[in-house]
Design an enzyme around this catalytic site. Structure first.
Site, PDB file in Angstrom:
ATOM      1  N   TYR A 166       0.842  -1.196   0.000  1.00 49.10           N
ATOM      2  CA  TYR A 166       0.000   0.000   0.000  1.00 49.10           C
ATOM      3  C   TYR A 166       0.878   1.248   0.000  1.00 49.10           C
ATOM      4  O   TYR A 166       0.605   2.211  -0.706  1.00 49.10           O
ATOM      5  CB  TYR A 166      -0.927   0.009   1.221  1.00 49.10           C
ATOM      6  CG  TYR A 166      -1.875  -1.154   1.263  1.00 49.10           C
ATOM      7  CD1 TYR A 166      -3.050  -1.139   0.516  1.00 49.10           C
ATOM      8  CD2 TYR A 166      -1.605  -2.278   2.046  1.00 49.10           C
ATOM      9  CE1 TYR A 166      -3.931  -2.206   0.551  1.00 49.10           C
ATOM     10  CE2 TYR A 166      -2.481  -3.345   2.080  1.00 49.10           C
ATOM     11  CZ  TYR A 166      -3.639  -3.315   1.335  1.00 49.10           C
ATOM     12  OH  TYR A 166      -4.506  -4.378   1.355  1.00 49.10           O
ATOM     13  N   GLU A 201      -0.837 -16.958  -9.873  1.00 53.03           N
ATOM     14  CA  GLU A 201       0.046 -16.088 -10.642  1.00 53.03           C
ATOM     15  C   GLU A 201       1.523 -16.369 -10.408  1.00 53.03           C
ATOM     16  O   GLU A 201       2.347 -16.067 -11.261  1.00 53.03           O
ATOM     17  CB  GLU A 201      -0.260 -14.619 -10.329  1.00 53.03           C
ATOM     18  CG  GLU A 201      -1.620 -14.202 -10.846  1.00 53.03           C
ATOM     19  CD  GLU A 201      -1.903 -12.730 -10.651  1.00 53.03           C
ATOM     20  OE1 GLU A 201      -1.008 -11.964 -10.238  1.00 53.03           O
ATOM     21  OE2 GLU A 201      -3.058 -12.330 -10.920  1.00 53.03           O
ATOM     22  N   CYS A 225      -6.415  -5.930  -7.345  1.00 53.84           N
ATOM     23  CA  CYS A 225      -6.243  -5.513  -5.947  1.00 53.84           C
ATOM     24  C   CYS A 225      -5.685  -6.656  -5.093  1.00 53.84           C
ATOM     25  O   CYS A 225      -5.119  -6.406  -4.032  1.00 53.84           O
ATOM     26  CB  CYS A 225      -7.540  -4.970  -5.375  1.00 53.84           C
ATOM     27  SG  CYS A 225      -8.953  -6.071  -5.532  1.00 53.84           S
ATOM     28  N   HIS A 226      -5.794  -7.892  -5.578  1.00 54.77           N
ATOM     29  CA  HIS A 226      -5.225  -9.021  -4.840  1.00 54.77           C
ATOM     30  C   HIS A 226      -3.695  -8.973  -4.805  1.00 54.77           C
ATOM     31  O   HIS A 226      -3.087  -9.626  -3.972  1.00 54.77           O
ATOM     32  CB  HIS A 226      -5.703 -10.354  -5.445  1.00 54.77           C
ATOM     33  CG  HIS A 226      -5.282 -10.568  -6.861  1.00 54.77           C
ATOM     34  ND1 HIS A 226      -5.997 -10.036  -7.924  1.00 54.77           N
ATOM     35  CD2 HIS A 226      -4.228 -11.237  -7.401  1.00 54.77           C
ATOM     36  CE1 HIS A 226      -5.393 -10.396  -9.058  1.00 54.77           C
ATOM     37  NE2 HIS A 226      -4.322 -11.111  -8.759  1.00 54.77           N
ATOM     38  N   ASN A 258     -12.423  -1.457  -4.743  1.00 58.22           N
ATOM     39  CA  ASN A 258     -12.236  -1.780  -6.150  1.00 58.22           C
ATOM     40  C   ASN A 258     -13.407  -2.634  -6.642  1.00 58.22           C
ATOM     41  O   ASN A 258     -13.614  -3.740  -6.144  1.00 58.22           O
ATOM     42  CB  ASN A 258     -10.914  -2.537  -6.335  1.00 58.22           C
ATOM     43  CG  ASN A 258     -10.751  -3.094  -7.724  1.00 58.22           C
ATOM     44  OD1 ASN A 258     -11.313  -2.594  -8.684  1.00 58.22           O
ATOM     45  ND2 ASN A 258      -9.964  -4.147  -7.834  1.00 58.22           N
TER      46      ASN A 258
END
Length: 164
Positions: free
Chosen positions: A90, A148, A121-122, A113
């Site tokens: 953040y 990912e 946002c993850h 979001n």
């Protein structure tokens, strides 16, 4: 607004687009949706999201039209710059926006979001790399990050077992 519902390895996904086909929302729903029917104006968004979950898409090429304040849209624009498989804090996002003191505001915008997965946002984590809140549930955030990072065994294992 036109909507489509599709299954994913981590639960149902509802995709909402505006009259021009721009994505307004992508949200997880708690029940397992079978999908069905033609996605109509949401067809391209559905195709790309399905490719993402299948492991054949890393980046999205979709018109986006999220609501939100100017600040929230600036934060969300930064989120789409986080590469597939990477994470950012953040604070790092706040710094890129010009004020390191905005990390809480960045967190609040991240939580609002409306376009999950496509606006990733993850990929935002705490300063120490810890997983913090996720509107879809921390178990989904863990799954998405594992997916990912190439930890296919974890990502494609029993996704619901991660719901702890």
């Amino acid at each position: 607004m036109p909507q489509a519902q599709i299954p994913s390895p981590i639960g149902g996904v509802r995709v909402t687009v505006d009259a021009h086909g721009a994505v307004v929302a992508v949200v997880f729903v708690d029940d397992e949706l079978a999908g069905g029917g033609e996605p109509g104006p949401a067809a391209e968004a559905v195709r790309q999201i399905e490719e993402y979950f299948a492991g054949s898409r890393r980046d999205f090429d979709l018109p986006l039209a999220p609501g939100g304040s100017e600040f929230e849209r600036r934060v969300w624009a930064e989120l789409v710059r986080i590469p597939f498989g990477a994470t950012e804090s953040y604070g790092a996002i706040a710094q890129r926006l010009g004020d390191a003191g905005l990390s809480r505001a960045v967190g609040a915008a991240n939580a609002r979001n409306p376009i999950a997965v496509v606006v990733p946002c993850h990929r935002v984590v705490g300063a120490a790399g810890d997983l913090t809140g996720y509107a879809g549930g921390l178990w989904r955030k863990r799954w998405l990050l594992a997916h990912e990072s190439g930890q296919r065994r974890l990502a494609f294992g029993d996704a619901h077992a991660m719901n702890r």
